[in-house]
Design a protein around this motif. Structure first.
Motif, mmCIF file in Angstrom:
data_model
loop_
_atom_site.group_PDB
_atom_site.id
_atom_site.type_symbol
_atom_site.label_atom_id
_atom_site.label_comp_id
_atom_site.label_asym_id
_atom_site.label_seq_id
_atom_site.Cartn_x
_atom_site.Cartn_y
_atom_site.Cartn_z
ATOM 1 N N GLU A 1 -6.844 1.067 -5.951
ATOM 2 C CA GLU A 1 -5.692 0.174 -5.979
ATOM 3 C C GLU A 1 -5.591 -0.630 -4.685
ATOM 4 N N GLY A 2 -5.022 -1.823 -4.798
ATOM 5 C CA GLY A 2 -4.704 -2.596 -3.607
ATOM 6 C C GLY A 2 -5.735 -3.612 -3.182
ATOM 7 N N GLY A 3 -6.770 -3.854 -4.007
ATOM 8 C CA GLY A 3 -7.757 -4.861 -3.660
ATOM 9 C C GLY A 3 -8.505 -4.531 -2.384
ATOM 10 N N LYS A 4 -8.782 -5.558 -1.575
ATOM 11 C CA LYS A 4 -9.560 -5.356 -0.353
ATOM 12 C C LYS A 4 -8.835 -4.451 0.626
ATOM 13 N N ALA A 5 -7.515 -4.628 0.757
ATOM 14 C CA ALA A 5 -6.758 -3.769 1.671
ATOM 15 C C ALA A 5 -6.821 -2.313 1.221
ATOM 16 N N GLY A 6 -6.728 -2.092 -0.087
ATOM 17 C CA GLY A 6 -6.823 -0.737 -0.603
ATOM 18 C C GLY A 6 -8.184 -0.123 -0.360
ATOM 19 N N LEU A 7 -9.235 -0.920 -0.501
ATOM 20 C CA LEU A 7 -10.583 -0.434 -0.212
ATOM 21 C C LEU A 7 -10.713 -0.043 1.255
ATOM 22 N N PHE A 8 -10.151 -0.874 2.124
ATOM 23 C CA PHE A 8 -10.258 -0.599 3.553
ATOM 24 C C PHE A 8 -9.550 0.701 3.910
ATOM 25 N N VAL A 9 -8.355 0.894 3.364
ATOM 26 C CA VAL A 9 -7.605 2.118 3.645
ATOM 27 C C VAL A 9 -8.327 3.327 3.065
ATOM 28 N N ALA A 10 -8.926 3.176 1.874
ATOM 29 C CA ALA A 10 -9.645 4.291 1.264
ATOM 30 C C ALA A 10 -10.862 4.679 2.104
ATOM 31 N N VAL A 11 -11.593 3.678 2.590
ATOM 32 C CA VAL A 11 -12.751 3.944 3.449
ATOM 33 C C VAL A 11 -12.307 4.640 4.732
ATOM 34 N N LEU A 12 -11.243 4.117 5.356
ATOM 35 C CA LEU A 12 -10.757 4.743 6.589
ATOM 36 C C LEU A 12 -10.158 6.110 6.314
ATOM 37 N N GLY A 13 -9.597 6.305 5.121
ATOM 38 C CA GLY A 13 -9.047 7.608 4.782
ATOM 39 C C GLY A 13 -10.120 8.680 4.786
ATOM 40 N N GLU A 14 -11.267 8.401 4.169
ATOM 41 C CA GLU A 14 -12.371 9.358 4.189
ATOM 42 C C GLU A 14 -12.860 9.601 5.617
ATOM 43 N N HIS A 15 -12.925 8.528 6.386
ATOM 44 C CA HIS A 15 -13.382 8.611 7.772
ATOM 45 C C HIS A 15 -12.459 9.508 8.594
ATOM 46 N N PHE A 16 -11.151 9.280 8.491
ATOM 47 C CA PHE A 16 -10.204 10.093 9.255
ATOM 48 C C PHE A 16 -10.185 11.537 8.753
ATOM 49 N N LEU B 1 -6.421 -5.132 13.191
ATOM 50 C CA LEU B 1 -5.453 -5.222 12.102
ATOM 51 C C LEU B 1 -4.083 -4.727 12.526
ATOM 52 N N LEU B 2 -4.046 -3.595 13.224
ATOM 53 C CA LEU B 2 -2.757 -3.039 13.605
ATOM 54 C C LEU B 2 -2.097 -3.843 14.717
ATOM 55 N N ALA B 3 -2.909 -4.404 15.619
ATOM 56 C CA ALA B 3 -2.343 -5.229 16.691
ATOM 57 C C ALA B 3 -1.762 -6.520 16.135
ATOM 58 N N ALA B 4 -2.271 -6.954 14.979
ATOM 59 C CA ALA B 4 -1.780 -8.188 14.381
ATOM 60 C C ALA B 4 -0.439 -7.989 13.684
ATOM 61 N N GLY B 5 0.063 -6.764 13.694
ATOM 62 C CA GLY B 5 1.371 -6.498 13.093
ATOM 63 C C GLY B 5 1.337 -6.514 11.583
ATOM 64 N N SER B 6 0.216 -6.067 10.996
ATOM 65 C CA SER B 6 0.096 -6.050 9.541
ATOM 66 C C SER B 6 1.193 -5.177 8.942
ATOM 67 N N GLU B 7 1.739 -5.624 7.821
ATOM 68 C CA GLU B 7 2.794 -4.892 7.153
ATOM 69 C C GLU B 7 2.333 -4.510 5.750
ATOM 70 N N GLY B 8 3.120 -3.671 5.097
ATOM 71 C CA GLY B 8 2.783 -3.249 3.755
ATOM 72 C C GLY B 8 2.338 -1.803 3.719
ATOM 73 N N GLU B 9 2.168 -1.278 2.501
ATOM 74 C CA GLU B 9 1.828 0.120 2.322
ATOM 75 C C GLU B 9 0.474 0.466 2.932
ATOM 76 N N GLN B 10 -0.513 -0.434 2.784
ATOM 77 C CA GLN B 10 -1.850 -0.138 3.292
ATOM 78 C C GLN B 10 -1.849 -0.030 4.817
ATOM 79 N N ALA B 11 -1.180 -0.977 5.476
ATOM 80 C CA ALA B 11 -1.137 -0.950 6.937
ATOM 81 C C ALA B 11 -0.400 0.292 7.426
ATOM 82 N N GLU B 12 0.688 0.646 6.742
ATOM 83 C CA GLU B 12 1.436 1.827 7.148
ATOM 84 C C GLU B 12 0.607 3.092 6.942
ATOM 85 N N ALA B 13 -0.145 3.141 5.843
ATOM 86 C CA ALA B 13 -1.020 4.292 5.603
ATOM 87 C C ALA B 13 -2.074 4.401 6.690
ATOM 88 N N LEU B 14 -2.597 3.263 7.117
ATOM 89 C CA LEU B 14 -3.612 3.257 8.166
ATOM 90 C C LEU B 14 -3.022 3.737 9.489
#
Length: 220
Positions: free
Chosen positions: A59-74, A123-136
């Motif tokens: 879910e979440g398109g590219k942002a969702g993919l990024f969070v999923a990849v980082l989720g496995e990494h973390f 991404l975080l320094a840019a002040g990204s908002e939304g569920e994906q950024a918060e999850a990250l």
């Protein structure tokens, strides 16, 4: 009494393999192109699936993919922290083992080191908002906070002087990640520094500092 876990069906296993292939393709694309340069179309082509298949599995398109990849990494980094820092031995020894494991992990996963060092802070320094950024943010902060209980236990046992545990955790993990920048942006053709050498140095730096002990001098 132990309860046997249900055996996944062939369909469930196939779905897990397909999701794994999609995340592998996303990880490689983010490492090469960066988050802004990556596209879902490219990730789908690399995974050899249709674009719609990606949206069906993540879910979440590219942002969702990024969070999923980082989720496995973390998750993998959390596992290293729990394995090495969760024991009862002296914190100095356990922190050294943790550092050695993290360095070895990133040597084996240089693609994730590039993503971790370049894309997450940007991404975080840019002040990204939304569920994906918060999850990250939560995953990043959770990893640092995993170092807090071992530090607090070491303070209680008299191994460490009274220091701010959370701030010390940020210093301990941030120094480790910062040291690995040379692997990505330093000398790409230079041989890697052995994990044990990095672990020895960072452990001495954190626990002993770099000040010359009183009464000693350096012969130049």
């Amino acid at each position: 009494m132990t309860i046997d876990k249900p055996i996944p069906s062939w369909k469930e296993r196939a779905q897990e393999m397909l999701r794994g292939a999609i995340l592998d393709a996303a990880r490689a694309t983010f490492a090469e192109r960066g988050y802004l340069g990556a596209t879902v179309d490219e990730i789908a082509a690399r995974a050899e699936v249709g674009k719609g298949t990606i949206y069906n599995h993540v879910e979440g398109g590219k942002a969702g993919l990024f969070v999923a990849v980082l989720g496995e990494h973390f998750d993998e980094l959390h596992a290293l922290a729990e394995r090495q820092l969760g024991g009862d031995g002296p914190l100095r020894e356990r922190y050294r083992a943790f550092v050695a494991d993290v360095v070895a992990y990133f040597e084996a996963h240089r693609d994730m080191l590039r993503v971790h060092l370049r894309e997450v802070p940007q991404l975080l320094a840019a002040g990204s908002e939304g569920e994906q950024a918060e999850a990250l943010r939560q995953r990043r902060d959770g990893l640092v906070e995993a170092l807090v209980p071992p530090i607090e236990r070491a303070i209680a046992k008299g191994e460490l002087r009274e220091v701010p545990a959370l701030l010390t955790a940020h210093v301990a993990f941030g120094t480790l990640i910062g040291t690995l920048i040379r692997t990505v942006d330093g000398c790409p053709d230079a041989p890697p520094v052995p994990a044990d050498e990095v672990a020895d140095y960072l452990t001495a730096l954190l626990f002993d500092g770099i000040a010359m002990p009183a009464g000693e001098s350096v012969n130049r």
